[in-house]
Design a protein around this motif. Structure first.
Motif, PDB file in Angstrom:
ATOM      1  N   ASP A  31      45.288  -1.680-101.998  1.00 25.11           N
ATOM      2  CA  ASP A  31      45.332  -1.131-103.361  1.00 25.11           C
ATOM      3  C   ASP A  31      46.691  -0.494-103.664  1.00 25.11           C
ATOM      4  O   ASP A  31      47.220  -0.639-104.768  1.00 25.11           O
ATOM      5  N   GLN A  32      47.267   0.210-102.686  1.00 28.77           N
ATOM      6  CA  GLN A  32      48.601   0.795-102.885  1.00 28.77           C
ATOM      7  C   GLN A  32      49.645  -0.307-103.082  1.00 28.77           C
ATOM      8  O   GLN A  32      50.545  -0.172-103.912  1.00 28.77           O
ATOM      9  N   ALA A  33      49.526  -1.388-102.325  1.00 26.27           N
ATOM     10  CA  ALA A  33      50.466  -2.509-102.467  1.00 26.27           C
ATOM     11  C   ALA A  33      50.335  -3.140-103.847  1.00 26.27           C
ATOM     12  O   ALA A  33      51.341  -3.418-104.504  1.00 26.27           O
ATOM     13  N   ALA A  34      49.102  -3.366-104.293  1.00 19.81           N
ATOM     14  CA  ALA A  34      48.892  -3.951-105.622  1.00 19.81           C
ATOM     15  C   ALA A  34      49.495  -3.061-106.705  1.00 19.81           C
ATOM     16  O   ALA A  34      50.118  -3.548-107.651  1.00 19.81           O
ATOM     17  N   ASP A  35      49.344  -1.746-106.554  1.00 24.31           N
ATOM     18  CA  ASP A  35      49.935  -0.815-107.520  1.00 24.31           C
ATOM     19  C   ASP A  35      51.461  -0.871-107.477  1.00 24.31           C
ATOM     20  O   ASP A  35      52.115  -0.835-108.520  1.00 24.31           O
ATOM     21  N   ALA A  36      52.044  -0.940-106.272  1.00 25.64           N
ATOM     22  CA  ALA A  36      53.503  -0.997-106.142  1.00 25.64           C
ATOM     23  C   ALA A  36      54.061  -2.269-106.777  1.00 25.64           C
ATOM     24  O   ALA A  36      55.140  -2.246-107.374  1.00 25.64           O
ATOM     25  N   ILE A  37      53.312  -3.336-106.695  1.00 22.61           N
ATOM     26  CA  ILE A  37      53.743  -4.599-107.304  1.00 22.61           C
ATOM     27  C   ILE A  37      53.657  -4.485-108.825  1.00 22.61           C
ATOM     28  O   ILE A  37      54.605  -4.818-109.535  1.00 22.61           O
ATOM     29  N   ALA A  38      52.526  -3.989-109.302  1.00 23.37           N
ATOM     30  CA  ALA A  38      52.307  -3.890-110.746  1.00 23.37           C
ATOM     31  C   ALA A  38      53.188  -2.839-111.404  1.00 23.37           C
ATOM     32  O   ALA A  38      53.733  -3.061-112.482  1.00 23.37           O
ATOM     33  N   ASP A  39      53.352  -1.686-110.760  1.00 21.59           N
ATOM     34  CA  ASP A  39      54.048  -0.560-111.376  1.00 21.59           C
ATOM     35  C   ASP A  39      55.545  -0.517-111.108  1.00 21.59           C
ATOM     36  O   ASP A  39      56.308  -0.041-111.939  1.00 21.59           O
ATOM     37  N   ALA A  40      55.961  -0.972-109.934  1.00 17.93           N
ATOM     38  CA  ALA A  40      57.364  -0.800-109.546  1.00 17.93           C
ATOM     39  C   ALA A  40      58.072  -2.110-109.237  1.00 17.93           C
ATOM     40  O   ALA A  40      59.223  -2.103-108.817  1.00 17.93           O
ATOM     41  N   GLY A  41      57.378  -3.234-109.422  1.00 17.29           N
ATOM     42  CA  GLY A  41      58.018  -4.524-109.189  1.00 17.29           C
ATOM     43  C   GLY A  41      58.318  -4.827-107.737  1.00 17.29           C
ATOM     44  O   GLY A  41      59.247  -5.575-107.422  1.00 17.29           O
ATOM     45  N   ALA A  42      57.525  -4.258-106.821  1.00 19.73           N
ATOM     46  CA  ALA A  42      57.725  -4.554-105.398  1.00 19.73           C
ATOM     47  C   ALA A  42      57.528  -6.038-105.148  1.00 19.73           C
ATOM     48  O   ALA A  42      56.784  -6.717-105.859  1.00 19.73           O
ATOM     49  N   LEU A  43      58.200  -6.529-104.141  1.00 20.63           N
ATOM     50  CA  LEU A  43      58.127  -7.938-103.764  1.00 20.63           C
ATOM     51  C   LEU A  43      57.143  -8.078-102.606  1.00 20.63           C
ATOM     52  O   LEU A  43      57.335  -7.474-101.548  1.00 20.63           O
ATOM     53  N   LEU A  44      56.085  -8.849-102.797  1.00 21.82           N
ATOM     54  CA  LEU A  44      55.096  -9.100-101.763  1.00 21.82           C
ATOM     55  C   LEU A  44      55.473 -10.386-101.042  1.00 21.82           C
ATOM     56  O   LEU A  44      55.684 -11.423-101.680  1.00 21.82           O
ATOM     57  N   VAL A  45      55.589 -10.327 -99.712  1.00 20.43           N
ATOM     58  CA  VAL A  45      56.070 -11.459 -98.923  1.00 20.43           C
ATOM     59  C   VAL A  45      55.045 -11.842 -97.868  1.00 20.43           C
ATOM     60  O   VAL A  45      54.697 -11.038 -97.000  1.00 20.43           O
ATOM     61  N   ASP A  46      54.593 -13.077 -97.937  1.00 18.05           N
ATOM     62  CA  ASP A  46      53.609 -13.646 -97.013  1.00 18.05           C
ATOM     63  C   ASP A  46      54.349 -14.350 -95.885  1.00 18.05           C
ATOM     64  O   ASP A  46      55.044 -15.346 -96.125  1.00 18.05           O
ATOM     65  N   ILE A  47      54.204 -13.847 -94.645  1.00 20.85           N
ATOM     66  CA  ILE A  47      54.881 -14.469 -93.510  1.00 20.85           C
ATOM     67  C   ILE A  47      53.905 -15.261 -92.627  1.00 20.85           C
ATOM     68  O   ILE A  47      54.271 -15.702 -91.541  1.00 20.85           O
ATOM     69  N   ARG A  48      52.682 -15.456 -93.092  1.00 20.46           N
ATOM     70  CA  ARG A  48      51.710 -16.222 -92.300  1.00 20.46           C
ATOM     71  C   ARG A  48      52.162 -17.672 -92.174  1.00 20.46           C
ATOM     72  O   ARG A  48      52.800 -18.218 -93.052  1.00 20.46           O
ATOM     73  N   TYR A  49      51.776 -18.286 -91.069  1.00 19.05           N
ATOM     74  CA  TYR A  49      52.127 -19.686 -90.908  1.00 19.05           C
ATOM     75  C   TYR A  49      51.217 -20.565 -91.758  1.00 19.05           C
ATOM     76  O   TYR A  49      50.150 -20.137 -92.216  1.00 19.05           O
ATOM     77  N   ALA A  50      51.653 -21.779 -92.007  1.00 20.60           N
ATOM     78  CA  ALA A  50      50.998 -22.677 -92.959  1.00 20.60           C
ATOM     79  C   ALA A  50      49.522 -22.897 -92.660  1.00 20.60           C
ATOM     80  O   ALA A  50      48.705 -22.975 -93.586  1.00 20.60           O
ATOM     81  N   ALA A  51      49.141 -22.996 -91.402  1.00 19.23           N
ATOM     82  CA  ALA A  51      47.736 -23.247 -91.068  1.00 19.23           C
ATOM     83  C   ALA A  51      46.829 -22.134 -91.586  1.00 19.23           C
ATOM     84  O   ALA A  51      45.710 -22.396 -92.036  1.00 19.23           O
ATOM     85  N   LEU A  52      47.293 -20.892 -91.541  1.00 19.22           N
ATOM     86  CA  LEU A  52      46.490 -19.781 -92.063  1.00 19.22           C
ATOM     87  C   LEU A  52      46.425 -19.824 -93.583  1.00 19.22           C
ATOM     88  O   LEU A  52      45.377 -19.535 -94.175  1.00 19.22           O
ATOM     89  N   ARG A  53      47.525 -20.158 -94.224  1.00 21.90           N
ATOM     90  CA  ARG A  53      47.508 -20.277 -95.692  1.00 21.90           C
ATOM     91  C   ARG A  53      46.591 -21.416 -96.114  1.00 21.90           C
ATOM     92  O   ARG A  53      45.839 -21.290 -97.083  1.00 21.90           O
ATOM     93  N   ASP A  54      46.636 -22.513 -95.371  1.00 23.47           N
ATOM     94  CA  ASP A  54      45.771 -23.659 -95.681  1.00 23.47           C
ATOM     95  C   ASP A  54      44.297 -23.336 -95.440  1.00 23.47           C
ATOM     96  O   ASP A  54      43.430 -23.841 -96.143  1.00 23.47           O
ATOM     97  N   ARG A  55      44.027 -22.478 -94.470  1.00 21.14           N
ATOM     98  CA  ARG A  55      42.646 -22.115 -94.161  1.00 21.14           C
ATOM     99  C   ARG A  55      42.084 -21.082 -95.128  1.00 21.14           C
ATOM    100  O   ARG A  55      40.969 -21.207 -95.623  1.00 21.14           O
TER     101      ARG A  55
END
Length: 161
Positions: A31-55
């Motif tokens: 919830d804090q991350a979602a607020d930081a993205i919405a309120d302050a323009g934080a950049l959310l970065v997904d470093i998971r490997y492709a198999a996890l994103r696909d799953r």
């Protein structure tokens, strides 16, 4: 004259290393991350490997950067940086699957001078469990007609980009 060799560090287990490195992070709940993205323009970065994103799917609006490219893509001084790497004062929130590798990745970004880099407590799994927007993998729609599950994103949230 050759530089003096670095001292050999004492052996340390990964749990101790992780605890020590996390002591330098201001880790965020989903919830804090979602607020930081919405309120302050934080950049959310997904470093998971492709198999996890696909799953499991992805977080709408998150920048996907494989872990082995992270420092090169987010270093504002690097020729291989992404357009989103706009400066050292950017707030970057890194996440992996469960919030372990992302802590070490965030510390690596801090070593590059990205002092506001941090990570998401519990990673993608915690984000999804909190009911925040998740785009399911292709062909595995859940939730509403748009295939996005979780809360309705507010303007500027990752799900609205």
């Amino acid at each position: 004259m050759a530089p003096a060799p670095l001292p050999t560090p004492l052996p340390v287990g990964i749990d101790e290393l992780l605890d020590r490195e996390r002591g330098h992070l201001d880790r965020l709940t989903p919830d804090q991350a979602a607020d930081a993205i919405a309120d302050a323009g934080a950049l959310l970065v997904d470093i998971r490997y492709a198999a996890l994103r696909d799953r499991d799917g992805t977080v709408p609006g998150a920048l996907i950067v494989e872990r082995n490219e992270l420092e090169w893509r987010l270093d504002p001084q690097c020729d291989y940086r992404l357009p989103e790497a706009t400066g050292h004062d950017l707030q970057i929130i890194v996440f992996c699957n469960e919030g372990y590798a992302s802590s070490l990745a965030a510390r690596s970004l801090q070593a590059l001078g990205l002092s506001r880099a941090t990570d998401l407590i519990g990673g993608f799994q915690a984000w999804a469990a909190a009911g925040l927007p998740v785009q399911p993998p292709a062909g595995r729609g859940k939730g509403g007609e748009d295939g996005i599950s979780g809360r309705t994103p507010s303007p500027g949230s990752p799900g609205s980009r």
